[in-house]
Scaffold this motif. Structure first.
Motif, PDB file in Angstrom:
ATOM      1  N   UNK A  54       0.841  -1.184   0.000  1.00 15.58           N
ATOM      2  CA  UNK A  54       0.000   0.000   0.000  1.00 15.58           C
ATOM      3  C   UNK A  54       0.887   1.250   0.000  1.00 15.58           C
ATOM      4  N   UNK A  55       0.601   2.158  -0.921  1.00 15.40           N
ATOM      5  CA  UNK A  55       1.353   3.407  -1.008  1.00 15.40           C
ATOM      6  C   UNK A  55       0.409   4.578  -0.825  1.00 15.40           C
ATOM      7  N   UNK A 114       3.601  11.073   3.356  1.00 13.70           N
ATOM      8  CA  UNK A 114       3.821   9.973   2.425  1.00 13.70           C
ATOM      9  C   UNK A 114       4.360   8.771   3.185  1.00 13.70           C
ATOM     10  N   UNK A 115       4.071   7.610   2.640  1.00 13.69           N
ATOM     11  CA  UNK A 115       4.537   6.392   3.282  1.00 13.69           C
ATOM     12  C   UNK A 115       3.950   5.167   2.621  1.00 13.69           C
ATOM     13  N   UNK A 116       4.221   4.023   3.177  1.00  8.21           N
ATOM     14  CA  UNK A 116       3.754   2.765   2.602  1.00  8.21           C
ATOM     15  C   UNK A 116       3.546   1.742   3.704  1.00  8.21           C
ATOM     16  N   UNK A 117       2.842   0.684   3.349  1.00  6.53           N
ATOM     17  CA  UNK A 117       2.562  -0.391   4.289  1.00  6.53           C
ATOM     18  C   UNK A 117       2.369  -1.704   3.558  1.00  6.53           C
ATOM     19  N   UNK A 166      -3.237  -2.994   8.180  1.00  3.63           N
ATOM     20  CA  UNK A 166      -2.047  -2.476   7.512  1.00  3.63           C
ATOM     21  C   UNK A 166      -1.349  -1.493   8.435  1.00  3.63           C
ATOM     22  N   UNK A 167      -0.059  -1.650   8.594  1.00  2.00           N
ATOM     23  CA  UNK A 167       0.722  -0.665   9.334  1.00  2.00           C
ATOM     24  C   UNK A 167       1.470   0.202   8.339  1.00  2.00           C
ATOM     25  N   UNK A 183       0.699   4.430  11.401  1.00  2.00           N
ATOM     26  CA  UNK A 183      -0.745   4.310  11.595  1.00  2.00           C
ATOM     27  C   UNK A 183      -1.142   2.894  11.214  1.00  2.00           C
ATOM     28  N   UNK A 184      -1.759   2.199  12.142  1.00  2.00           N
ATOM     29  CA  UNK A 184      -2.268   0.852  11.879  1.00  2.00           C
ATOM     30  C   UNK A 184      -3.754   0.938  11.589  1.00  2.00           C
ATOM     31  N   UNK A 185      -4.137   0.459  10.436  1.00  2.00           N
ATOM     32  CA  UNK A 185      -5.537   0.508  10.024  1.00  2.00           C
ATOM     33  C   UNK A 185      -6.256  -0.747  10.491  1.00  2.00           C
ATOM     34  N   UNK A 186      -7.569  -0.695  10.658  1.00  2.00           N
ATOM     35  CA  UNK A 186      -8.319  -1.884  11.100  1.00  2.00           C
ATOM     36  C   UNK A 186      -8.432  -2.922   9.999  1.00  2.00           C
TER      37      UNK A 186
END
Length: 527
Positions: A268-269, A302-305, A330-331, A372-375
Motif C-alpha cells: 500500500x502506497x 507519504x509512506x507505505x505499508x 495495515x501498518x 498508523x495501523x488501520x483496522x
C-alpha cells in the motif's frame, strides 16, 4: 438523504504543534476503491465475479472464477476464452491499462449551519480536475487437468487505486463574527506563549504582533475593546491532493470448478497533501492598527505499508456464487512535514514606542515519523447469473475504524490522547455495493451503486450514510481477445470542516457538498 464528514481542517484546539489526530487514522484507513472500468461501472460489486484484475482487490480468488469457467455460455458472457475449457494445461494471459479523468465540484457554505433541510450562509463553487491511472496489470491463468481436484491456478500483478483525496474548498464571508486570532487568544490564556521562539500555535500570533498582553491579560486587535470589534472579510481555502494505491501480487487456486481460493500480498502506497489558508482583511477600516493577516498551514504525508488478503468463493449451484474475504490490518510507516506561518500588515505602528512595525510574520516547521495501523476488514459477496445474460452482484463490507491507532517510530512522543480520541470519535461502518451487468453477444451494459456507512460517533447525520456512489458503463469484448470498457462513477457526500474555535470555544465551521465524477476507459487484451 444527508451524508456528512466532519473534518478538523486546522488543528487549533491545542497548544502544541503536534499535527496527528483521529482524522489521520480515518483518512489512512478509508477505502473507496477504483480500478478498471468494468469494476467501476458495477460500483465494485464484483467480489465473486472474476476475469477482472480489480476484483482481486476485493476477493483474491475472484480472477479464476471466469477465467477457468465451466460452460461455454458463462465463459463467453464474462469475457473469457472458451478454448480454456478444453485446453490440456493451457495458459491464458491478460494485460490491461485504465486511464481516468476526475471532475470534482464543491459547493461551500460559510458560516454554515444546518436548519430545516437547508444550509444557511454564504457559498462559493470550486472545481478541480485531474488525470489518473487507477488500474494496470498482468495476470496468468492455467488449467491443471492432471492435478486431481486442483483444476487451475492463477497468478499475476495488478495496481488498483484505493482512495482519492483531491478537493478544492473555499469559504468566504464579507462580515465575520469571530476571528482566527480568537483561537490563539484562548490558547495563550490556557498555555501561555514562548517569548523567544515559536513552539505552539499561539506563538505564531505573538511573534507576528497579532497577540498582545497588558496588565489585565491577553487581547487581540479584535478584542481590545468590549464588546469585540468584528466585521472583517474572512476567506478560507482548503486544497487537498493525493491518493492511496495498492500494488498486488495475487495467487489463486481452483478446486474442481466449485471452490476457489486466493491470497494477495499487497503493498500500500499513500501520499497526501493539504494546504489551508485563512485570510482576514479589515476592508471597512473598523480597526485602527491591523489591516490584514494571512495564516498558512501545509501538511505533506507519504509512506507505505504491507498487508495480506485472503478469499474463498464457493459455487453451491451452477449459477450462484458465495464469497468471503478477509483483509488484514495495515501498518503504514509515514513521514509528515507540517508547516505554519502568519503574515500581518498594519496601518499604523504595531510595536511600542521607538519602533516602526508595519508588518509582522512568524513561521514554524516540524517533521514527524510515525505509524498508523488501520483496522482489518471482513467482506461477504453474493452473485448470480440469469439466463447467461444478466449478472447481479452484492458485496457487504464491515470495518471498525475505532481499532485504528497511531504509534511513534521513536521515543519522543506517545500518542496516548490521540488514540483515545480515535476510540471516542470513530466507530464501525458497514458498506453495501450492488452491481448488475447485461450482456448480449460481444456488448455489455452495467450499472451499480455503493452506500458507505458513517464512521463517526457524533455527526450531523440522520440516516446513517456517509457517502454514496452511482455508476454506469458499457463494454465490448471481441473473439480475438481485445476488450474495451467505459465507466462513469458519481460520488456524493457532505463535509463539515472545523476551521478554528472562537472566544467561547464554539467551533467555527464551513459545510461543503462534494460531487466527484470519475470517468475511466480500460483497454485490455487476453491471449
Amino acid at each position: 438523504m444527508k451524508k456528512w464528514t466532519t473534518v478538523v481542517a486546522s488543528l487549533l484546539l491545542a497548544g502544541s504543534l503536534i499535527a496527528q489526530n483521529y482524522e489521520d487514522v480515518l483518512r489512512t484507513s478509508e477505502v473507496f476503491p477504483r480500478g478498471n472500468a468494468q469494476f467501476m461501472a458495477m460500483s465494485g460489486a464484483m467480489g465473486v465475479f472474476g476475469n477482472n484484475m480489480s476484483a482481486v482487490s476485493v476477493n483474491p480468488a475472484a480472477f479464476l472464477t471466469a477465467t477457468l469457467a465451466t460452460t461455454k455460455q458463462e465463459t463467453s458472457r464474462l469475457g473469457g476464452d472458451i478454448s480454456a475449457m478444453n485446453g490440456n494445461g493451457l495458459r491464458r494471459y491478460a494485460v490491461e491499462l485504465t486511464p481516468a479523468f476526475s471532475y470534482i465540484k464543491t459547493k461551500n457554505y460559510f458560516p454554515g449551519y444546518y436548519e430545516g433541510g437547508h444550509v444557511r450562509g454564504f457559498y462559493k463553487h470550486r472545481v478541480s480536475t485531474a488525470l489518473r491511472l487507477p488500474n494496470m496489470g498482468f495476470m496468468v491463468a492455467q488449467n491443471t487437468p492432471n492435478a486431481g481436484v486442483l483444476s487451475g491456478v492463477s497468478y499475476g500483478f495488478t495496481m488498483n487505486n484505493q482512495n482519492i483525496f483531491d478537493a478544492a474548498i473555499r469559504y468566504e464571508t464579507p462580515s465575520s463574527t469571530s476571528s482566527l486570532t480568537d483561537a490563539a487568544l484562548v490558547n495563550a490564556e490556557l498555555f501561555g506563549v514562548n517569548y523567544e521562539r515559536v513552539e505552539s500555535f499561539q506563538d505564531l500570533f505573538w511573534h507576528s504582533y497579532l497577540l498582545h498582553k497588558d496588565n489585565v491579560g491577553w487581547f487581540t486587535d479584535f478584542t481590545e475593546d468590549s464588546p469585540p470589534t468584528y466585521g472583517q472579510r474572512q476567506t478560507a481555502i482548503i486544497t487537498r491532493s493525493g491518493g492511496r494505491n495498492e500494488y498486488v501480487l495475487n495467487f489463486g487456486m481452483d478446486f474442481s470448478r466449485y471452490v476457489y481460493v486466493g491470497a494477495n500480498l499487497s503493498i500500500q502506497n499513500l501520499n497526501y497533501s493539504r494546504q489551508f489558508v485563512l485570510e482576514e482583511r479589515d476592508e471597512s477600516n473598523l480597526l485602527p492598527i491591523l489591516n490584514n493577516f494571512m495564516y498558512r498551514e501545509n501538511v505533506d504525508v507519504e509512506g507505505s505499508g504491507l498487508m495480506g488478503k485472503f478469499g474463498v468463493i464457493v459455487r453451491p449451484i451452477e449459477f450462484v456464487r458465495v464469497g468471503f474475504a478477509y483483509h488484514t490490518p495495515t501498518t503504514f510507516f509515514l513521514t509528515e512535514e507540517f508547516s505554519q506561518s502568519v503574515n500581518a500588515q498594519f496601518d499604523q505602528n504595531a510595536g511600542g514606542k521607538g519602533q516602526n512595525i508595519m508588518t509582522g510574520s512568524a513561521d514554524s516547521f516540524n517533521s514527524y515519523n510515525y505509524t498508523i495501523s488501520t483496522p482489518d476488514r471482513v467482506l461477504a459477496s453474493l452473485g448470480c447469473t440469469i439466463t447467461n445474460m444478466i449478472t447481479i452482484g452484492v458485496d457487504y463490507e464491515s470495518v471498525n475504524y475505532a481499532k485504528g491507532y497511531i504509534n511513534t517510530r521513536n521515543s519522543d512522543f506517545a500518542y496516548t490522547n490521540e488514540n483515545t480520541d480515535v476510540m471516542k470519535n470513530l466507530k464501525r461502518a458497514n458498506n453495501v455495493k450492488i452491481g448488475a451487468e447485461f450482456s448480449y453477444n460481444m456488448y455489455s451494459v452495467r450499472v451499480g451503486t455503493a452506500l458507505y456507512g458513517n464512521p463517526y460517533v457524533n455527526s450531523n447525520n440522520d440516516d446513517g450514510l456517509y457517502r454514496s456512489d452511482i455508476s454506469a458503463g458499457i463494454g465490448m469484448r471481441t473473439e480475438s481477445g481485445f476488450y474495451c470498457d467505459l465507466a462513469c462513477v458519481k460520488s456524493t457526500y457532505k463535509q463539515e470542516n472545523i476551521l478554528y474555535t472562537d472566544l467561547h470555544n464554539n467551533a467555527v465551521r464551513g459545510i461543503s457538498r462534494i460531487k466527484n465524477t470519475d470517468c475511466s476507459l480500460t483497454f485490455g487484451f487476453r491471449f
